[in-house]
Scaffold this active site. Structure first.
Site, PDB file in Angstrom:
ATOM      1  N   HIS A   1       1.645   8.074   3.156  1.00  0.00           N
ATOM      2  CA  HIS A   1       1.826   9.201   4.078  1.00  0.00           C
ATOM      3  C   HIS A   1       2.850  10.227   3.574  1.00  0.00           C
ATOM      4  O   HIS A   1       2.951  11.324   4.122  1.00  0.00           O
ATOM      5  CB  HIS A   1       2.197   8.708   5.483  1.00  0.00           C
ATOM      6  CG  HIS A   1       3.615   8.288   5.651  1.00  0.00           C
ATOM      7  ND1 HIS A   1       4.003   6.962   5.645  1.00  0.00           N
ATOM      8  CD2 HIS A   1       4.753   8.999   5.852  1.00  0.00           C
ATOM      9  CE1 HIS A   1       5.311   6.891   5.839  1.00  0.00           C
ATOM     10  NE2 HIS A   1       5.785   8.114   5.969  1.00  0.00           N
ATOM     11  N   GLY A  55       8.438   4.798   2.563  1.00  0.00           N
ATOM     12  CA  GLY A  55       8.108   4.460   1.193  1.00  0.00           C
ATOM     13  C   GLY A  55       9.084   3.512   0.533  1.00  0.00           C
ATOM     14  O   GLY A  55       8.798   2.953  -0.528  1.00  0.00           O
TER      15      GLY A  55
END
Length: 287
Positions: free
Chosen positions: A66, A215
């Site tokens: 994302h 992340g």
């Protein structure tokens, strides 16, 4: 190259991954000493921190899908302690290839994982080392001790004002327990958490990952080796009571990662929690 030589190279790499020789605030966290998390990277866009990531071998970084729906011009900083000032152990690389998981769903965050190829290999030091990845079949019981690291916000704010949130300059670390999928699904909304996800957080609130940590790695220690179990993905706010953060479950992607990285493959370690998982008998109230 002989089979014996190949096996020796693999053994040497596995012995390096997940080791942090110098390791003997996300929300509710604290400053991480230099070198404690040598696989942590800052994924940057036009020189500014955007997301986290983890070094998994000399040429590849793993992060969240994302983070990469936008423009090009990505770089990665390794060995970084602070987002500003002197960083004597810092090494930077351009990102030359981004591989999003083909089944990533931007609405549900399912399969929220991506691989970043660096412009050139990095040299391992005490401050730059790869993390070991949880192998297929790894078991992380409810309560498994975990650590999350990053430069994300230390205070919750709405997505519309992310730029106004207080971001720390020094890498932050926070210790959180795994929350089983059955319980996490119940707390976050039934159907929200898939088998491709893993949750963690303090149910009383106060400790969590937040915007800017996306992340980044969630790791647990097995023996002397640190194993990455999750990738910071999403959550309902930050550090709210009874709303654990949700992470991509790394062990679900061993085959996919191997299919994309054909040489100098990352080290995979099977993590096995001992005893029965309390989550297996959890019943969601009201259902």
């Amino acid at each position: 190259m002989t089979l014996r030589t190949l096996i020796l190279i693999l053994l040497i790499f596995v012995s390096v991954c997940g080791t942090a020789p110098l390791n003997g605030r996300i929300v509710g966290g604290e400053d991480a000493p230099p070198g404690y998390w040598p696989w942590q990277v800052s994924v940057q866009l036009r020189g500014k921190h955007f997301c986290g990531g983890s070094l998994i071998n000399k040429e590849w970084v793993m992060s969240a899908a994302h983070c990469f729906s936008g423009p090009s011009g990505w770089t990665v900083s390794l060995g970084l302690q602070s987002l500003q000032g002197a960083n004597p152990n810092k090494v930077s690389r351009n990102v030359v290839k981004i591989i999003l998981h083909p089944n990533y769903d931007s609405k549900t965050y399912d399969n929220d994982i991506t691989l970043l190829r660096l412009s050139s290999p990095v040299r391992f030091t005490d401050y730059i080392r790869p993390v070991c990845l949880a192998a297929s079949g790894s078991v992380f019981n409810n309560g498994t001790d975990s650590w999350v690291t990053g430069w994300g916000a230390v205070k919750e704010g709405g997505e519309a004002v992310v730029v106004a949130l207080p971001f720390p300059q020094t890498l932050q670390e926070v210790e959180v327990p795994v929350v089983g999928n059955r319980q996490c699904n119940c707390l976050n909304g039934v159907g929200t958490v898939t088998d491709n996800m893993i949750c963690a957080g303090v149910l009383a609130g106060g400790k969590d990952s937040c915007q800017g940590d996306s992340g980044g790695p969630m790791v647990s220690k097995q023996g002397s080796v640190w194993v990455q179990s999750g990738i910071v993905s999403f959550g309902s706010g930050c550090a709210r009571p009874n709303l654990p953060g949700v992470y991509s479950r790394v062990s679900r992607y061993q085959s996919w990662i191997k299919s994309r990285i054909r040489s100098n493959r990352p080290g995979f370690v099977q993590f096995i929690s001992s005893g029965l998982d309390p989550d297996s008998s959890y019943t969601c109230p009201g259902l």
